[in-house]
Design a protein around this motif. Sequence first.
Motif, mmCIF file in Angstrom:
data_model
loop_
_atom_site.group_PDB
_atom_site.id
_atom_site.type_symbol
_atom_site.label_atom_id
_atom_site.label_comp_id
_atom_site.label_asym_id
_atom_site.label_seq_id
_atom_site.Cartn_x
_atom_site.Cartn_y
_atom_site.Cartn_z
ATOM 1 N N LYS A 13 -11.869 0.782 -5.528
ATOM 2 C CA LYS A 13 -10.619 0.954 -6.339
ATOM 3 C C LYS A 13 -9.547 1.928 -5.682
ATOM 4 O O LYS A 13 -8.452 1.679 -5.420
ATOM 5 C CB LYS A 13 -10.914 1.270 -7.795
ATOM 6 C CG LYS A 13 -9.674 1.461 -8.611
ATOM 7 C CD LYS A 13 -8.603 0.029 -8.614
ATOM 8 C CE LYS A 13 -7.269 0.333 -9.221
ATOM 9 N NZ LYS A 13 -7.487 0.907 -10.642
ATOM 10 N N ILE A 14 -10.051 3.063 -5.451
ATOM 11 C CA ILE A 14 -9.330 4.359 -5.066
ATOM 12 C C ILE A 14 -8.579 4.089 -3.761
ATOM 13 O O ILE A 14 -7.497 4.659 -3.566
ATOM 14 C CB ILE A 14 -9.991 5.521 -5.337
ATOM 15 C CG1 ILE A 14 -11.305 5.363 -4.284
ATOM 16 C CG2 ILE A 14 -10.459 5.932 -6.667
ATOM 17 C CD1 ILE A 14 -12.228 6.792 -4.315
ATOM 18 N N PHE A 15 -9.204 2.963 -2.864
ATOM 19 C CA PHE A 15 -8.590 3.091 -1.565
ATOM 20 C C PHE A 15 -7.832 1.848 -1.277
ATOM 21 O O PHE A 15 -7.073 1.722 -0.278
ATOM 22 C CB PHE A 15 -9.804 2.866 -0.640
ATOM 23 C CG PHE A 15 -10.980 3.835 -0.826
ATOM 24 C CD1 PHE A 15 -10.654 5.094 -0.535
ATOM 25 C CD2 PHE A 15 -12.250 3.544 -1.457
ATOM 26 C CE1 PHE A 15 -11.784 6.138 -0.521
ATOM 27 C CE2 PHE A 15 -13.265 4.356 -1.283
ATOM 28 C CZ PHE A 15 -13.104 5.725 -0.927
ATOM 29 N N LEU A 16 -7.762 1.115 -2.304
ATOM 30 C CA LEU A 16 -7.140 -0.456 -2.237
ATOM 31 C C LEU A 16 -5.805 -0.299 -1.852
ATOM 32 O O LEU A 16 -5.111 -1.161 -1.198
ATOM 33 C CB LEU A 16 -7.581 -1.282 -3.425
ATOM 34 C CG LEU A 16 -9.114 -1.701 -3.112
ATOM 35 C CD1 LEU A 16 -9.330 -2.675 -4.391
ATOM 36 C CD2 LEU A 16 -9.469 -2.298 -2.025
ATOM 37 N N ASP A 17 -5.007 0.361 -2.766
ATOM 38 C CA ASP A 17 -3.497 0.464 -2.390
ATOM 39 C C ASP A 17 -3.248 0.849 -1.200
ATOM 40 O O ASP A 17 -2.273 0.186 -0.644
ATOM 41 C CB ASP A 17 -2.929 1.361 -3.572
ATOM 42 C CG ASP A 17 -1.940 0.555 -4.474
ATOM 43 O OD1 ASP A 17 -1.468 -0.301 -4.381
ATOM 44 O OD2 ASP A 17 -1.899 1.200 -5.846
ATOM 45 N N GLN A 18 -3.769 2.054 -0.653
ATOM 46 C CA GLN A 18 -3.410 2.418 0.698
ATOM 47 C C GLN A 18 -3.788 1.522 1.848
ATOM 48 O O GLN A 18 -3.188 1.414 2.707
ATOM 49 C CB GLN A 18 -4.080 3.952 0.861
ATOM 50 C CG GLN A 18 -3.487 4.591 2.055
ATOM 51 C CD GLN A 18 -4.118 6.124 2.263
ATOM 52 O OE1 GLN A 18 -4.474 6.553 1.156
ATOM 53 N NE2 GLN A 18 -4.074 6.468 3.461
ATOM 54 N N LEU A 49 -12.019 -5.688 -8.454
ATOM 55 C CA LEU A 49 -11.925 -7.134 -8.626
ATOM 56 C C LEU A 49 -10.479 -7.251 -9.564
ATOM 57 O O LEU A 49 -9.627 -8.235 -8.884
ATOM 58 C CB LEU A 49 -12.908 -7.916 -9.222
ATOM 59 C CG LEU A 49 -12.797 -9.348 -9.377
ATOM 60 C CD1 LEU A 49 -12.648 -10.167 -7.998
ATOM 61 C CD2 LEU A 49 -13.858 -10.065 -10.088
ATOM 62 N N GLN A 50 -10.424 -6.688 -10.569
ATOM 63 C CA GLN A 50 -9.290 -6.859 -11.526
ATOM 64 C C GLN A 50 -7.996 -6.305 -10.900
ATOM 65 O O GLN A 50 -6.983 -7.189 -11.122
ATOM 66 C CB GLN A 50 -9.630 -6.315 -12.985
ATOM 67 C CG GLN A 50 -10.538 -6.851 -13.687
ATOM 68 C CD GLN A 50 -11.920 -6.569 -13.220
ATOM 69 O OE1 GLN A 50 -12.357 -5.806 -12.312
ATOM 70 N NE2 GLN A 50 -12.895 -7.579 -13.428
ATOM 71 N N PHE A 51 -7.996 -5.358 -10.086
ATOM 72 C CA PHE A 51 -7.171 -4.737 -9.537
ATOM 73 C C PHE A 51 -6.530 -5.749 -8.459
ATOM 74 O O PHE A 51 -5.280 -6.283 -8.396
ATOM 75 C CB PHE A 51 -7.349 -3.557 -8.796
ATOM 76 C CG PHE A 51 -6.268 -3.022 -8.005
ATOM 77 C CD1 PHE A 51 -4.997 -2.238 -8.613
ATOM 78 C CD2 PHE A 51 -6.230 -3.116 -6.713
ATOM 79 C CE1 PHE A 51 -4.200 -1.730 -7.724
ATOM 80 C CE2 PHE A 51 -5.197 -2.626 -5.646
ATOM 81 C CZ PHE A 51 -4.270 -1.877 -6.225
ATOM 82 N N LEU A 52 -7.181 -6.385 -7.673
ATOM 83 C CA LEU A 52 -6.696 -7.209 -6.626
ATOM 84 C C LEU A 52 -6.400 -8.575 -7.317
ATOM 85 O O LEU A 52 -5.503 -9.526 -6.723
ATOM 86 C CB LEU A 52 -8.078 -7.665 -5.521
ATOM 87 C CG LEU A 52 -8.215 -6.525 -4.508
ATOM 88 C CD1 LEU A 52 -9.565 -6.417 -3.908
ATOM 89 C CD2 LEU A 52 -6.944 -6.164 -3.614
#
Length: 308
Positions: A13-18, A49-52
């Motif tokens: 999760k902590i990497f996904l935005d970047q 998963l929820q974030f994506l």
Amino acid sequence: MKISIVTTLYKSKIFLDQFISEIQIALKQIQCIDYELVFVNDGSPDDSLQFLIERKKEIPQIKLIDLSRNFGHHCAIQIGLNYASGDYVFLIDNDLETSPNVLIEFYNEIKVDQTLDVVYGYQEFRKGNFLEKLTGSIFWILINKLSDTKIPHNILTERLMTKQYVESLLQLQDANVFLGGMMYWVGFKQKGLPIKKGQRKGASTYSLKKRAELMLQAITSFSGKPLEWLFYFGITISFFSFLFIIYLGLQKIIHQDEVQLGWTSIVAINVLILGVISTFLGIIGIYIHKIFRQVQGRPNAIIKRVYE
């Protein structure tokens, strides 16, 4: 031309935005407008998963594959490759240790030499502390000594592959998955480029135990030599024990009552039996190893849901 970006999720999760931002920039740099982002959720305990699922509303190119549990990095990669539909497939870890910008370099390389099927990354110098560097070096030396398939040292997950190569890789039905070996066993023209890895934010999900398990998996999946060594070890013990028994017999004949066989002869006989048993177990083990690799029909991973 379509490019599939394949990556797995585990505490990501902590990497996904970047990661998403950087991979989209890299795709724009190579002027690729037809692409898909394939994320395989390998039982991640965070809310990756929820974030994506939410990001998919604004980025329809995101494709999510949710596995029923954690099956391991390599099995999750297999599932992602199977769902990739691009003419080229770019495999990458999303922890940002390797910048998504390497896609630009890989793509340019494969376009300059269109006979290439794979461009992969490797480390010229391993990062990490002394123990990590030492165990890493031992691993690559061991696997290349034991296996008939020669694997470049210090390879990375990151690689750009043609569709034909990926389809050939997926034809392998190995239940004991070691992609590092499978990717070179299939052949094709491959070229490595040196890549400098950055420092991961947070602790690595590859613990010492997982690294040891990977080493065992790699050796047992790509080599039967440990079993052969067991066989030859048994033969050696049997041979020298047999010579020792002959020696004791001759000593008894020559010196008669001066030689007490007693516990010495018992030990010799026991060692001989050990050697015979080891020899037979080695032979049986070699055949079981071959049968075992053929008959396993269990899937390497189970998909719970696909978000397309």
